[in-house]
Scaffold this motif. Structure first.
Motif, PDB file in Angstrom:
ATOM      1  N   VAL A   1     -15.656  79.195  48.495  1.00 45.08           N
ATOM      2  CA  VAL A   1     -15.169  77.853  48.179  1.00 45.08           C
ATOM      3  C   VAL A   1     -15.528  77.566  46.730  1.00 45.08           C
ATOM      4  O   VAL A   1     -16.666  77.792  46.308  1.00 45.08           O
ATOM      5  N   ILE A   2     -14.566  77.090  45.963  1.00 42.72           N
ATOM      6  CA  ILE A   2     -14.796  76.740  44.564  1.00 42.72           C
ATOM      7  C   ILE A   2     -15.026  75.238  44.475  1.00 42.72           C
ATOM      8  O   ILE A   2     -14.186  74.446  44.895  1.00 42.72           O
ATOM      9  N   VAL A   3     -16.190  74.860  43.912  1.00 41.83           N
ATOM     10  CA  VAL A   3     -16.594  73.459  43.843  1.00 41.83           C
ATOM     11  C   VAL A   3     -16.836  73.072  42.389  1.00 41.83           C
ATOM     12  O   VAL A   3     -17.417  73.844  41.613  1.00 41.83           O
ATOM     13  N   HIS A   4     -16.394  71.883  42.019  1.00 39.95           N
ATOM     14  CA  HIS A   4     -16.585  71.358  40.659  1.00 39.95           C
ATOM     15  C   HIS A   4     -17.892  70.563  40.632  1.00 39.95           C
ATOM     16  O   HIS A   4     -18.014  69.540  41.296  1.00 39.95           O
ATOM     17  N   LEU A   5     -18.872  71.046  39.844  1.00 38.78           N
ATOM     18  CA  LEU A   5     -20.214  70.461  39.857  1.00 38.78           C
ATOM     19  C   LEU A   5     -20.706  70.140  38.444  1.00 38.78           C
ATOM     20  O   LEU A   5     -21.748  70.634  37.998  1.00 38.78           O
ATOM     21  N   PRO A   6     -19.999  69.295  37.700  1.00 32.64           N
ATOM     22  CA  PRO A   6     -20.407  69.034  36.316  1.00 32.64           C
ATOM     23  C   PRO A   6     -21.747  68.328  36.177  1.00 32.64           C
ATOM     24  O   PRO A   6     -22.472  68.555  35.211  1.00 32.64           O
ATOM     25  N   MET A   7     -22.101  67.474  37.133  1.00 25.96           N
ATOM     26  CA  MET A   7     -23.358  66.732  37.014  1.00 25.96           C
ATOM     27  C   MET A   7     -24.495  67.447  37.726  1.00 25.96           C
ATOM     28  O   MET A   7     -25.599  67.578  37.187  1.00 25.96           O
ATOM     29  N   LEU A   8     -24.260  67.944  38.921  1.00 25.80           N
ATOM     30  CA  LEU A   8     -25.299  68.635  39.677  1.00 25.80           C
ATOM     31  C   LEU A   8     -25.799  69.864  38.926  1.00 25.80           C
ATOM     32  O   LEU A   8     -26.999  70.156  38.925  1.00 25.80           O
TER      33      LEU A   8
ATOM     34  N   ALA B   1     -19.645  71.785  51.497  1.00 23.55           N
ATOM     35  CA  ALA B   1     -19.593  70.348  51.775  1.00 23.55           C
ATOM     36  C   ALA B   1     -20.870  69.655  51.310  1.00 23.55           C
ATOM     37  O   ALA B   1     -20.831  68.526  50.806  1.00 23.55           O
ATOM     38  N   GLU B   2     -22.016  70.311  51.465  1.00 27.63           N
ATOM     39  CA  GLU B   2     -23.281  69.728  51.025  1.00 27.63           C
ATOM     40  C   GLU B   2     -23.327  69.615  49.496  1.00 27.63           C
ATOM     41  O   GLU B   2     -23.777  68.597  48.953  1.00 27.63           O
ATOM     42  N   LEU B   3     -22.854  70.638  48.791  1.00 27.66           N
ATOM     43  CA  LEU B   3     -22.806  70.571  47.326  1.00 27.66           C
ATOM     44  C   LEU B   3     -21.872  69.456  46.865  1.00 27.66           C
ATOM     45  O   LEU B   3     -22.176  68.722  45.919  1.00 27.66           O
ATOM     46  N   ASP B   4     -20.730  69.338  47.527  1.00 24.33           N
ATOM     47  CA  ASP B   4     -19.778  68.271  47.203  1.00 24.33           C
ATOM     48  C   ASP B   4     -20.439  66.905  47.404  1.00 24.33           C
ATOM     49  O   ASP B   4     -20.313  66.007  46.554  1.00 24.33           O
ATOM     50  N   ALA B   5     -21.157  66.751  48.500  1.00 20.70           N
ATOM     51  CA  ALA B   5     -21.804  65.465  48.795  1.00 20.70           C
ATOM     52  C   ALA B   5     -22.880  65.138  47.757  1.00 20.70           C
ATOM     53  O   ALA B   5     -22.991  63.989  47.308  1.00 20.70           O
ATOM     54  N   GLN B   6     -23.661  66.127  47.366  1.00 23.23           N
ATOM     55  CA  GLN B   6     -24.702  65.894  46.358  1.00 23.23           C
ATOM     56  C   GLN B   6     -24.092  65.527  45.011  1.00 23.23           C
ATOM     57  O   GLN B   6     -24.593  64.641  44.307  1.00 23.23           O
ATOM     58  N   GLU B   7     -23.019  66.210  44.632  1.00 22.41           N
ATOM     59  CA  GLU B   7     -22.341  65.900  43.368  1.00 22.41           C
ATOM     60  C   GLU B   7     -21.786  64.478  43.399  1.00 22.41           C
ATOM     61  O   GLU B   7     -21.912  63.721  42.421  1.00 22.41           O
ATOM     62  N   ARG B   8     -21.198  64.089  44.511  1.00 22.97           N
ATOM     63  CA  ARG B   8     -20.632  62.745  44.615  1.00 22.97           C
ATOM     64  C   ARG B   8     -21.721  61.668  44.528  1.00 22.97           C
ATOM     65  O   ARG B   8     -21.516  60.627  43.907  1.00 22.97           O
ATOM     66  N   ARG B   9     -22.869  61.930  45.147  1.00 18.79           N
ATOM     67  CA  ARG B   9     -23.973  60.957  45.090  1.00 18.79           C
ATOM     68  C   ARG B   9     -24.445  60.767  43.650  1.00 18.79           C
ATOM     69  O   ARG B   9     -24.673  59.629  43.213  1.00 18.79           O
ATOM     70  N   LEU B  10     -24.594  61.861  42.925  1.00 18.21           N
ATOM     71  CA  LEU B  10     -25.041  61.768  41.541  1.00 18.21           C
ATOM     72  C   LEU B  10     -24.030  61.016  40.680  1.00 18.21           C
ATOM     73  O   LEU B  10     -24.406  60.182  39.834  1.00 18.21           O
ATOM     74  N   ARG B  11     -22.757  61.276  40.884  1.00 21.86           N
ATOM     75  CA  ARG B  11     -21.739  60.643  40.067  1.00 21.86           C
ATOM     76  C   ARG B  11     -21.596  59.156  40.406  1.00 21.86           C
ATOM     77  O   ARG B  11     -21.368  58.328  39.519  1.00 21.86           O
ATOM     78  N   LYS B  12     -21.740  58.795  41.680  1.00 18.86           N
ATOM     79  CA  LYS B  12     -21.705  57.378  42.058  1.00 18.86           C
ATOM     80  C   LYS B  12     -22.872  56.629  41.440  1.00 18.86           C
ATOM     81  O   LYS B  12     -22.733  55.487  40.976  1.00 18.86           O
TER      82      LYS B  12
END
Length: 344
Positions: A170-177, A236-247
């Motif tokens: 799975v390719i995930v975009h993680l600019p902040m994490l 899904a966990e990486l996506d969730a962590q990235e979203r939390r940081l960006r929010k």
């Protein structure tokens, strides 16, 4: 027909796409590294003929390419679009490729292994990818006999693929994490649970685009479903962590976040030359801006499609003549500017 990466992803997710890959070998021949040139040619010709009537997920016939007849530029472009791997792109011996029109299904012939089946879908779609790859695998196995051992499963060139022969990614975009100090320890922690994370376009700070591939480490001792569930949960966990940081960043520093996204859009929309690394950095920033709802466009946009399109070989393949470095940078800027939608 649009290719899969030209179709916009779910705008609220940081998951760009999913891929399932199966490796198999034909029992009638030695493994690829042990075949003579004559055997390689014979096996490639036979498999291309045996599989030529296969259809892609869209129901249309797959194209059959004999890679030894393709130019180096054509093979590099296929590699940049992740249709084939690097070793097949650089291979001089006979090899083949069956590919669907939308490039969601690809079957490589005589690469590291005799057969490599790949299914790709945008977003977190491992189950869908698995169904596509499994259907293609069934169609191939009806025509030839695989190398298979009752104890160890499918036998492959590399021991890391023995067993199911399945690699789920799975390719995930993680600019902040990925900028957090504890990112390397997070990667190590996920490794202990059986997944691995690596940069798609380079490692560490050199990972232009902040795209990361999450995949399984083992193919032996786990079922296909277990592998797919493992990788899907990790992504899904990486996506969730990235979203939390960006929010959190949007809540605490909304002006800085908006400024970064709008500046990146402005540079991409009006620049006349781009080095690849610079373009990837700005595209990563507007991908984040669109996901966060900062940038709202007048039509859907696949930022990953732009990232794929600006890779050197794909730009050169679309040109009517060879390009100098400066001309290539100008072509890259033109490609982005002509395809980037307007913001509202």
């Amino acid at each position: 027909m649009d290719r899969w990466f030209e179709i916009p992803k779910d705008p609220e997710s940081n998951v760009v796409y999913s891929r399932v890959r199966l490796v198999r070998n034909w029992a009638e021949y030695p493994f690829s590294g042990r075949m003579t040139k004559e055997q390689s040619l014979e096996m490639t010709e036979r498999l291309c003929g045996i599989l030529k009537d296969l259809n892609g997920p869209d129901g249309r016939p797959c194209r059959v390419l004999k890679l030894q007849d393709c130019s180096d530029l054509e093979k590099r472009a296929l590699y940049e679009r992740k249709v084939i791997n690097r070793s097949l792109a650089e291979k001089k011996e006979p090899a083949g490729l069956l590919i669907s029109e939308d490039e969601r299904l690809g079957i490589s012939i005589n690469g590291d292994d005799h057969i490599r089946i790949q299914a790709v879908e945008k977003g977190l779609s491992l189950e869908h990818c698995w169904k596509t790859a499994d259907a293609a695998d069934d169609a191939v196995s009806e025509r030839i006999e695989y190398c298979f051992d009752e104890k160890y499963g499918y036998l492959t060139t590399f021991l890391t693929n023995v067993g199911t022969g399945l690699r789920a990614s799975v390719i995930v975009h993680l600019p902040m994490l990925s900028r957090k100090k504890n990112f390397n320890s997070l990667v190590a922690d996920m490794g202990r649970f059986g997944t691995t994370i690596r940069g798609v376009y380079g490692e560490g700070s050199e990972n232009c685009g902040s795209l990361y591939q999450v995949s399984n480490q083992k193919t032996l001792g786990q079922t296909e479903k277990e592998i797919i569930d493992l990788v899907g949960k990790a992504a899904a966990e990486l996506d969730a962590q990235e979203r939390r940081l960006r929010k959190e960043a949007l809540r605490e520093q909304p002006l800085i976040c908006a400024d970064e996204a709008y500046k990146s859009y402005g540079v991409l929309k009006y620049a006349r030359r781009f080095a690849e690394k610079d373009a990837m950095k700005f595209l990563s920033q507007i991908m984040a801006g669109m996901t966060d709802g900062i940038l709202v466009t007048d039509r859907p946009c696949s930022v990953y499609g732009l990232m794929s399109g600006i890779q050197p070989a794909n730009l050169l393949a679309g040109a009517d003549r060879p390009l100098s470095k400066g001309e290539l940078e100008a072509a890259r800027a033109d490609f982005i500017r002509n395809r980037l939608p307007e913001i509202r």
